[in-house]
Design a protein around this motif. Structure first.
Motif, mmCIF file in Angstrom:
data_model
loop_
_atom_site.group_PDB
_atom_site.id
_atom_site.type_symbol
_atom_site.label_atom_id
_atom_site.label_comp_id
_atom_site.label_asym_id
_atom_site.label_seq_id
_atom_site.Cartn_x
_atom_site.Cartn_y
_atom_site.Cartn_z
ATOM 1 N N THR A 78 -58.769 -14.503 -3.142
ATOM 2 C CA THR A 78 -58.092 -13.616 -4.088
ATOM 3 C C THR A 78 -56.658 -13.393 -3.623
ATOM 4 N N LEU A 82 -54.565 -9.947 -7.610
ATOM 5 C CA LEU A 82 -55.933 -9.839 -8.113
ATOM 6 C C LEU A 82 -56.791 -8.992 -7.184
ATOM 7 N N GLU A 198 -55.598 -16.973 -11.124
ATOM 8 C CA GLU A 198 -54.548 -16.549 -12.030
ATOM 9 C C GLU A 198 -53.297 -17.351 -11.734
ATOM 10 N N ARG A 236 -58.687 -16.099 -19.992
ATOM 11 C CA ARG A 236 -58.151 -14.846 -20.526
ATOM 12 C C ARG A 236 -56.695 -15.051 -20.926
ATOM 13 N N SER A 276 -48.752 -16.566 -17.963
ATOM 14 C CA SER A 276 -49.775 -16.364 -16.939
ATOM 15 C C SER A 276 -51.127 -16.136 -17.604
ATOM 16 N N ILE A 277 -52.145 -16.842 -17.133
ATOM 17 C CA ILE A 277 -53.496 -16.699 -17.656
ATOM 18 C C ILE A 277 -54.473 -16.569 -16.483
ATOM 19 N N ARG A 278 -55.663 -16.101 -16.791
ATOM 20 C CA ARG A 278 -56.731 -16.011 -15.781
ATOM 21 C C ARG A 278 -57.861 -16.946 -16.188
ATOM 22 N N GLU A 280 -61.759 -17.970 -15.240
ATOM 23 C CA GLU A 280 -62.959 -17.484 -14.573
ATOM 24 C C GLU A 280 -64.004 -18.605 -14.571
ATOM 25 N N ASP A 333 -52.296 -7.172 -18.413
ATOM 26 C CA ASP A 333 -51.957 -8.600 -18.447
ATOM 27 C C ASP A 333 -50.638 -8.807 -17.742
#
Length: 333
Positions: A78, A82, A198, A236, A276-278, A280, A333
């Motif tokens: 991480t 995050l 991320e 996300r 920027s996106i996440r 998972e 976000d």
């Protein structure tokens, strides 16, 4: 006092406002904020509530092992942003990310206690995991911290190792090994949340678009341990979640370049470049492979997308932890 609308991160005790001093400090690297770390944090939050004082986490950037062995940096489960977000969701009021540099590495354990915990933060209590050490030469043992607390007038506690149902002690090292094997059930189970990355979407060669499967490309750290292959993921974007099929690898069908994460986002259209996106990770689907023809590759990509959609659906139908729920509903976000 906790406010999850924003995550407060400080890099020096002097920067911490008075309203956040005099509280309970959870100390550790907390890489991954796995179930063992969560036990430490929850103990800190519980103690802080009982005392009606703030609860803070103290961690270190970079990871001390990376400082001492820069030629073999630790892959971080991480990144700080995050990690701090997750720590806030667990009930902490702020995170202190001390720069682990030559000065901190040389600081004796007694001086660490006096200058940082006592003078800097006026700690009422310090809590750490069962195996946490600090100070020059790792002189700050659990016994040392307890004795230092008695000398300086703050309470201490150490939280026992957290074990799974099989009696296996959960650790960041074992989670990295699970990711290296593509065992997301094990990794995510140990974390108590679905492992995610991320980052900013970067420009690629647009090959996926030409094949009928446009992708959002992201560079992961060079020392990323994740098994190369195809994954079912969730993506996300602007607070909304989408199913996705991601390939982490070297695109061996078209050469052998550096590893990159390429994610086909289902049911989404729009420009993601420089945003920027996440992402998972839900399930490992298959290893990266070279096919006899581009047509064969495209056919397999179509099956991968179908497999990923079903895998994400199955993941969402399974029970989720409170922490996972908070990460999914995260408004930031």
């Amino acid at each position: 006092m906790n406010d999850v609308s924003r995550t407060r991160i400080f890099t020096r005790p002097d920067d911490v406002p008075d309203v956040l001093r005099g509280g309970v400090i959870a100390i550790g690297n907390f890489d991954g904020v796995h179930r063992g770390h969560q036990a430490v944090i929850r103990r800190a939050v519980s103690e802080a509530k009982a005392r009606r004082v703030p609860a803070l986490a103290m961690t270190f950037e970079p990871h001390p092992r990376t400082y001492f062995k820069p030629d073999a940096p630790v892959f971080r489960l991480t990144p700080l942003s995050l990690k701090a977000r997750i720590l806030t969701f667990l009930g902490l009021d702020a995170v202190i990310a001390l720069p682990f540099d030559v000065a901190l590495a040389a600081l004796a354990a007694e001086d660490f206690v006096k200058s940082i915990l006592c003078d800097g933060l006026r700690a009422q209590m310090a809590i750490a995991g069962f195996d946490f050490h600090f100070g020059r030469g790792r002189g700050g043992t659990p016994q040392f911290l307890e004795e230092a607390g008695q000398r300086h007038g703050f309470a201490t506690a150490h939280v026992d190792a957290f074990s799974d149902k099989a009696g296996r002690v959960v650790s960041s090292t074992l989670i990295r090994e699970a990711l290296g094997a593509g065992d997301l059930d094990l990794a995510n189970g140990d974390l108590g949340w679905r492992w995610a990355v991320e980052g900013e979407v970067v420009h690629g060669d647009k090959r996926g678009r030409n094949l009928g499967f446009p992708t959002a490309n992201m560079n992961l750290p060079a020392n990323c341990v994740l098994r190369q292959g195809v994954y079912a993921v969730r993506v996300r974007i602007d607070g909304a979640w989408y199913a996705g099929a991601a390939n982490y690898g070297r695109r061996i069908q078209f050469g052998d370049g550096p590893a990159i994460l390429e994610t086909h986002v289902m049911d989404f259209s729009g420009d993601l470049y420089d945003r920027s996106i996440r992402i998972e990770f839900c399930r490992f689907l298959r290893d990266e492979a070279r096919f006899a023809s581009v047509d064969a590759l495209v056919a397999r990509m179509g099956r991968d997308v179908d497999d990923a959609r079903h895998a994400v659906s199955a993941t969402l139908s399974a029970p989720r932890t409170d922490l996972q729920a908070k990460l999914e509903d995260d408004a930031a976000d």
